[in-house]
Design a protein around this motif. Sequence first.
Motif, PDB file in Angstrom:
ATOM      1  N   CYS A  47      74.811  38.270 -92.679  1.00  0.00           N
ATOM      2  CA  CYS A  47      76.183  38.496 -92.231  1.00  0.00           C
ATOM      3  C   CYS A  47      76.592  37.604 -91.060  1.00  0.00           C
ATOM      4  CB  CYS A  47      76.367  39.957 -91.840  1.00  0.00           C
ATOM      5  SG  CYS A  47      76.329  41.079 -93.245  1.00  0.00           S
ATOM      6  N   ASP A  48      77.795  37.096 -91.151  1.00  0.00           N
ATOM      7  CA  ASP A  48      78.462  36.368 -90.070  1.00  0.00           C
ATOM      8  C   ASP A  48      77.542  35.307 -89.460  1.00  0.00           C
ATOM      9  OD1 ASP A  48      80.647  35.728 -88.550  1.00  0.00           O
ATOM     10  OD2 ASP A  48      80.439  37.390 -87.149  1.00  0.00           O
ATOM     11  N   CYS A 101      79.633  37.683 -95.134  1.00  0.00           N
ATOM     12  CA  CYS A 101      80.880  37.784 -94.376  1.00  0.00           C
ATOM     13  C   CYS A 101      80.881  36.765 -93.226  1.00  0.00           C
ATOM     14  CB  CYS A 101      81.042  39.196 -93.828  1.00  0.00           C
ATOM     15  SG  CYS A 101      79.632  39.783 -92.873  1.00  0.00           S
ATOM     16  N   GLN A 102      82.034  36.165 -92.957  1.00  0.00           N
ATOM     17  CA  GLN A 102      82.144  35.098 -91.959  1.00  0.00           C
ATOM     18  C   GLN A 102      83.355  35.373 -91.077  1.00  0.00           C
ATOM     19  OE1 GLN A 102      82.338  32.741 -95.421  1.00  0.00           O
ATOM     20  NE2 GLN A 102      80.555  31.527 -94.921  1.00  0.00           N
ATOM     21  N   HIS A 103      83.096  35.994 -89.929  1.00  0.00           N
ATOM     22  CA  HIS A 103      84.190  36.427 -89.066  1.00  0.00           C
ATOM     23  C   HIS A 103      84.449  35.490 -87.893  1.00  0.00           C
ATOM     24  CE1 HIS A 103      84.131  40.040 -91.391  1.00  0.00           C
ATOM     25  NE2 HIS A 103      82.951  40.428 -90.940  1.00  0.00           N
ATOM     26  N   GLU A 104      83.445  34.686 -87.536  1.00  0.00           N
ATOM     27  CA  GLU A 104      83.545  33.905 -86.303  1.00  0.00           C
ATOM     28  C   GLU A 104      84.788  33.025 -86.257  1.00  0.00           C
ATOM     29  OE1 GLU A 104      80.942  30.771 -83.599  1.00  0.00           O
ATOM     30  OE2 GLU A 104      80.808  30.725 -85.785  1.00  0.00           O
ATOM     31  N   ASN A 116      87.318  33.068 -88.273  1.00  0.00           N
ATOM     32  CA  ASN A 116      88.517  33.848 -88.575  1.00  0.00           C
ATOM     33  C   ASN A 116      89.150  34.383 -87.295  1.00  0.00           C
ATOM     34  OD1 ASN A 116      90.442  35.044 -90.235  1.00  0.00           O
ATOM     35  ND2 ASN A 116      89.277  36.929 -90.430  1.00  0.00           N
ATOM     36  N   ARG A 117      88.302  34.708 -86.314  1.00  0.00           N
ATOM     37  CA  ARG A 117      88.806  35.192 -85.026  1.00  0.00           C
ATOM     38  C   ARG A 117      89.360  34.053 -84.173  1.00  0.00           C
ATOM     39  NH1 ARG A 117      83.946  38.437 -85.445  1.00  0.00           N
ATOM     40  NH2 ARG A 117      82.809  36.805 -84.307  1.00  0.00           N
ATOM     41  N   GLU A 153      91.433  34.508 -94.025  1.00  0.00           N
ATOM     42  CA  GLU A 153      90.022  34.873 -94.178  1.00  0.00           C
ATOM     43  C   GLU A 153      89.282  33.871 -95.066  1.00  0.00           C
ATOM     44  OE1 GLU A 153      87.349  38.447 -96.198  1.00  0.00           O
ATOM     45  OE2 GLU A 153      89.502  38.721 -95.882  1.00  0.00           O
ATOM     46  N   ALA A 161      86.452  31.037 -94.037  1.00  0.00           N
ATOM     47  CA  ALA A 161      85.139  31.050 -94.668  1.00  0.00           C
ATOM     48  C   ALA A 161      84.786  29.681 -95.239  1.00  0.00           C
ATOM     49  CB  ALA A 161      85.106  32.107 -95.776  1.00  0.00           C
ATOM     50  N   THR A 179      84.021  27.355 -92.432  1.00  0.00           N
ATOM     51  CA  THR A 179      82.723  27.716 -91.853  1.00  0.00           C
ATOM     52  C   THR A 179      81.585  27.062 -92.626  1.00  0.00           C
ATOM     53  OG1 THR A 179      83.557  29.850 -91.056  1.00  0.00           O
ATOM     54  CG2 THR A 179      81.177  29.627 -91.287  1.00  0.00           C
TER      55      THR A 179
END
Length: 377
Positions: A257-258, A282-285, A287-288, A306, A310, A313
């Motif tokens: 994850c992430d 999941c790839q949140h870094e 996205n924020r 999103e 991704a 990323t």
Amino acid sequence: MEEKEKQKLQSLLNDTCIQITVSNPKQKGGVSKIKLRPIFMNQRLIFQESKYEGTKVFHKNLEIEDTQKAIEGYLEVFKQVQIITEEENVTILSGKKGNLTFISNKNKVWQMPDFSHNRSKNYILEEGKPIPFLVDLGVMTKEGKVVKEKYSKFRQINRFLEFLEDIVPELPNDRELTIIDFGCGKSYLTFAMYYFFNILRGYSIQIIGLDLKEDVIKKCGELQKKYGYQKLKFLEGDIASYEDVDKVDMVVTLHACDTATDYALAKAVKWGAKVILSVPCCQHELNRQIKSELLEPILQYGIIKERTAALFTDALRAQYLEQMGYRTQLLEFIDMEHTPKNILIRGIFKGKSANNMEKIEKIKEFLQIDPILEKLL
């Protein structure tokens, strides 16, 4: 292409066709090779095309008529098309002036494969042959039949083994190999790796499966002892803090994850891993972080932002690995119908840096992002 040549080509594009390879481009640059294979989808024969351009592979499905038109066009820019059918091996040579030569060899015997979308007869792990770990993990029955609800998992495992088959020549074969699987989970693929290398290919190998879930690790350890896989072990631990080895030949990280994926990639580089196989989750870094006045009208839609984040990323991860001397590809792991997490990052260490940091810095500035992998490396 003359009418009689079109008719000959048309006669080859049916359910007896096994594979088509377009190769040897007349000019350098661009697409280097094209492969087509027949599959049945919704009871209809189509051809799945894979175009190879540099480190990228582009896929699409073609109807039979479109396949013929595509091949006719390819013969204008490629020197050779090989069509293998159940009955013959046909090579079409394209001369400088566009003249075509058909060479047919009907003496070679080919085993006819299953052209269903799942291609069970072509799988490395054969359906109909019970494999102990697949039985215990609920993928197969004791008779070796794949459980219907687990067919996508069976297909995923075999797809992963195809990637292993591709990288085998990159690994040393004169000593014991060390492979680490970060975030191994229930370890479908960890057991499959051990089975592939140790039992099917006869490699001397040790594999370490690492996961944070104590109950999962305990269960996998019990199965490992049951099968007598002496060089396979499972440990409870975290990707970022694992330090029990100094040298690793291959690092596998699937659905970490992430930023856990970034820590795994950084570890792989630190250990000098020859091969890296990573399927991010999941790839949140980013996205924020991602902001762009130019792209604001597009990024206002959450799902678009999103997916864009991704994709950036994974592309940047590949570029950072290129900087560290890895020849890196982004490949389709399994079809989108089974999971949206279908991009595999494959890095093979070649020791030559891509030297693209200036371009990466411009991308970071444009999107106002600061990926953690750059810091870790």
